[in-house]
Design a protein around this motif. Sequence first.
Motif, PDB file in Angstrom:
ATOM      1  N   VAL A   5      45.826  19.242  90.880  1.00 27.71           N
ATOM      2  CA  VAL A   5      45.875  20.705  90.973  1.00 27.71           C
ATOM      3  C   VAL A   5      44.559  21.266  90.455  1.00 27.71           C
ATOM      4  O   VAL A   5      44.090  20.886  89.386  1.00 27.71           O
ATOM      5  N   ARG A   6      43.961  22.172  91.218  1.00 25.39           N
ATOM      6  CA  ARG A   6      42.693  22.768  90.826  1.00 25.39           C
ATOM      7  C   ARG A   6      42.941  23.957  89.902  1.00 25.39           C
ATOM      8  O   ARG A   6      43.798  24.778  90.151  1.00 25.39           O
ATOM      9  N   PHE A   7      42.144  24.006  88.832  1.00 26.58           N
ATOM     10  CA  PHE A   7      42.208  25.109  87.883  1.00 26.58           C
ATOM     11  C   PHE A   7      40.815  25.658  87.658  1.00 26.58           C
ATOM     12  O   PHE A   7      39.824  24.960  87.840  1.00 26.58           O
ATOM     13  N   ALA A   8      40.753  26.901  87.253  1.00 27.31           N
ATOM     14  CA  ALA A   8      39.497  27.509  86.812  1.00 27.31           C
ATOM     15  C   ALA A   8      39.640  27.756  85.317  1.00 27.31           C
ATOM     16  O   ALA A   8      40.653  28.276  84.868  1.00 27.31           O
ATOM     17  N   ALA A   9      38.623  27.350  84.556  1.00 24.37           N
ATOM     18  CA  ALA A   9      38.628  27.579  83.111  1.00 24.37           C
ATOM     19  C   ALA A   9      37.611  28.673  82.793  1.00 24.37           C
ATOM     20  O   ALA A   9      36.453  28.590  83.180  1.00 24.37           O
ATOM     21  N   VAL A  28      47.491  30.624  83.312  1.00 19.74           N
ATOM     22  CA  VAL A  28      48.651  29.731  83.328  1.00 19.74           C
ATOM     23  C   VAL A  28      48.631  28.768  82.146  1.00 19.74           C
ATOM     24  O   VAL A  28      49.570  28.002  81.967  1.00 19.74           O
ATOM     25  N   GLY A  29      47.569  28.815  81.356  1.00 21.75           N
ATOM     26  CA  GLY A  29      47.493  27.927  80.210  1.00 21.75           C
ATOM     27  C   GLY A  29      46.231  28.173  79.409  1.00 21.75           C
ATOM     28  O   GLY A  29      45.423  29.043  79.730  1.00 21.75           O
ATOM     29  N   ARG A  30      46.088  27.387  78.359  1.00 17.73           N
ATOM     30  CA  ARG A  30      44.936  27.523  77.468  1.00 17.73           C
ATOM     31  C   ARG A  30      44.498  26.119  77.068  1.00 17.73           C
ATOM     32  O   ARG A  30      45.313  25.229  76.902  1.00 17.73           O
ATOM     33  N   ILE A  31      43.182  25.933  76.907  1.00 17.93           N
ATOM     34  CA  ILE A  31      42.636  24.639  76.508  1.00 17.93           C
ATOM     35  C   ILE A  31      41.429  24.884  75.608  1.00 17.93           C
ATOM     36  O   ILE A  31      40.740  25.898  75.754  1.00 17.93           O
ATOM     37  N   ASP A  32      41.207  23.993  74.657  1.00 18.88           N
ATOM     38  CA  ASP A  32      40.021  24.067  73.800  1.00 18.88           C
ATOM     39  C   ASP A  32      39.013  23.034  74.275  1.00 18.88           C
ATOM     40  O   ASP A  32      39.336  21.853  74.383  1.00 18.88           O
TER      41      ASP A  32
END
Length: 131
Positions: A5-9, A28-32
């Motif tokens: 699945v492609r995501f944009a950060a 849709v989410g969070r990442i460090d």
Amino acid sequence: MIDGVRFAAVPERDFATKDGILFGASPVGRIDLDGEPYLLFDRPKAAPATRAAEVLTRRELQVAMLVAQGKCDKQIARQLGISGYTVREHLRRTFAKLNVPRRAALVAVILQQGAERGLADEGALAIGGGG
């Protein structure tokens, strides 16, 4: 890409300065990454084309049109009477709004939409200054 699945950060600090909507979706989410928080957005494989004249400010559209004419940041800044930093900031916002990664993709969108939808007929080519 995560599990196909492609995501944009997007850095969370950048998102806080926007209208709360990016890529037409909520996060849709969070990442460090390297200690900096990023928000994740779905990136559909075939997103509907965004009409530049509808989502860009007048100045962003002017800058985009000058990029499409092959002008560099310094030439654009001089023609519009703004700083090079301001030109780069307009481009950064334009890339985000149109979901394009670089100048070449921006030019492709502008040229395609100009031909298909008549951006020039809508006054989008009315760019101040001589050049």
